[in-house]
Design a protein around this motif. Structure first.
Motif, short mmCIF file in Angstrom:
data_model
loop_
_atom_site.label_atom_id
_atom_site.label_comp_id
_atom_site.label_asym_id
_atom_site.label_seq_id
_atom_site.Cartn_x
_atom_site.Cartn_y
_atom_site.Cartn_z
N VAL A 108 0.86 -1.19 0.00
CA VAL A 108 0.00 0.00 0.00
C VAL A 108 0.89 1.23 0.00
N HIS A 109 0.56 2.20 -0.86
CA HIS A 109 1.25 3.48 -0.90
C HIS A 109 0.26 4.57 -0.52
N ALA A 110 0.61 5.36 0.50
CA ALA A 110 -0.26 6.45 0.96
C ALA A 110 0.42 7.79 0.65
N HIS A 111 -0.37 8.72 0.08
CA HIS A 111 0.16 10.02 -0.31
C HIS A 111 -0.60 11.12 0.44
N GLY A 112 0.13 12.13 0.89
CA GLY A 112 -0.51 13.25 1.56
C GLY A 112 0.51 14.27 2.02
N LYS A 113 0.04 15.31 2.70
CA LYS A 113 0.92 16.35 3.22
C LYS A 113 1.17 16.15 4.71
N LEU A 114 2.42 16.29 5.09
CA LEU A 114 2.83 16.09 6.47
C LEU A 114 2.36 17.23 7.37
N ARG A 115 1.87 16.87 8.55
CA ARG A 115 1.56 17.85 9.59
C ARG A 115 2.40 17.52 10.81
N ALA A 116 3.09 18.51 11.34
CA ALA A 116 3.84 18.33 12.57
C ALA A 116 2.96 18.74 13.75
N ILE A 117 2.97 17.92 14.82
CA ILE A 117 2.13 18.20 15.99
C ILE A 117 3.03 18.20 17.23
N ASP A 118 3.46 19.39 17.60
CA ASP A 118 4.35 19.56 18.76
C ASP A 118 3.49 19.89 19.97
N ASP A 119 2.79 18.86 20.45
CA ASP A 119 1.81 19.02 21.52
C ASP A 119 1.94 17.84 22.48
N ARG A 120 2.34 18.09 23.71
CA ARG A 120 2.60 17.02 24.67
C ARG A 120 1.42 16.10 24.87
N GLU A 121 0.21 16.66 25.04
CA GLU A 121 -0.96 15.83 25.31
C GLU A 121 -1.33 14.97 24.11
N TRP A 122 -1.19 15.53 22.90
CA TRP A 122 -1.47 14.76 21.68
C TRP A 122 -0.51 13.57 21.61
N VAL A 123 0.78 13.85 21.82
CA VAL A 123 1.79 12.79 21.73
C VAL A 123 1.57 11.74 22.81
N LEU A 124 1.26 12.17 24.03
CA LEU A 124 1.03 11.22 25.12
C LEU A 124 -0.16 10.31 24.80
N ASP A 125 -1.24 10.90 24.31
CA ASP A 125 -2.42 10.10 23.95
C ASP A 125 -2.07 9.12 22.83
N PHE A 126 -1.27 9.57 21.88
CA PHE A 126 -0.89 8.70 20.77
C PHE A 126 -0.03 7.53 21.23
#
Length: 211
Positions: A108-126
């Motif tokens: 599978v090849h997925a194409h899209g634009k990268l988004r950077a998320i510099d957010d502690r709570e987002w990263v912790l949840d992930f």
């Protein structure tokens, strides 16, 4: 990607399942010195209004320059089951010998634009979700909360989230769809008894239950 019509897979649920089962993707982008690839375990989420084919999420080390390419066009490659196919599995070998080996695979090849998320709570949840998913089959699953709080806090500062809303998704299942039903069944049966080929045999049988 070269895509003969017989090998094209367009069902979203099937492609998402391959990504979920083989989450280590190769993210390819254009760097200062040419193409660059990073190998990253991803989570795939359902489509959204701005991501018609789903959303890929992951995290990378803060020292990795990848996350600073916010808005860059990227492609992520996911490799599913694959195996060498011997001519011994073709009926034509006994008749004329006019057969050659091949290699079967699903990607599978997925194409899209990268988004950077510099957010502690987002990263912790992930990282909690990612950990829980991969620990789920263990008798005593490890959890992020098992690590000391100060240790976790320090590590969270050292990673950044990334997200890729998928704008185009390509699936290629090269699993001998061009062969006869008899050959297809023989291949699935032959692969099932080899360590490296068993996952491909299972995929072939899912695609064609009669095999």
């Amino acid at each position: 990607m070269y895509m003969p019509r017989a090998n094209e897979e367009t069902r979203l649920d099937i492609m998402h399942a391959l990504v979920a089962d083989h989450p280590l993707g190769a993210l390819v982008r254009m760097g200062d010195d040419g193409l660059v690839a990073d190998h990253i375990p991803f989570e795939i989420a359902a489509p959204t209004p701005d991501a018609p084919f789903g959303v890929l999420r992951a995290h990378v080390a803060r020292g990795n320059p990848l996350w600073r390419n916010d808005g860059a066009q990227v492609m992520v490659l996911f490799q599913g089951p694959a195996s060498y196919i011997t001519p011994e599995l073709y009926e034509e070998k006994a008749r004329s010998g006019k057969v050659v080996p091949t290699w079967n695979y699903a990607v599978v090849h997925a194409h899209g634009k990268l988004r950077a998320i510099d957010d502690r709570e987002w990263v912790l949840d992930f990282v909690r979700r990612l950990t829980n998913r991969h620990e789920a089959g263990r008798a005593t699953p490890w959890q992020v909360s098992d690590a000391p709080q100060e240790y976790t806090d320090a590590l969270l500062k050292a990673i950044v989230g990334i997200e890729i809303p998928i704008q185009r998704l390509e699936g290629k299942w090269k699993i001998s769809q061009n062969r006869s039903a008899e050959d297809y069944a023989r291949m699935a049966a032959g692969l099932a008894y080899t360590g490296s080929g068993a996952p491909l045999a299972q995929l072939m049988r899912e695609w064609h239950p009669a095999a």
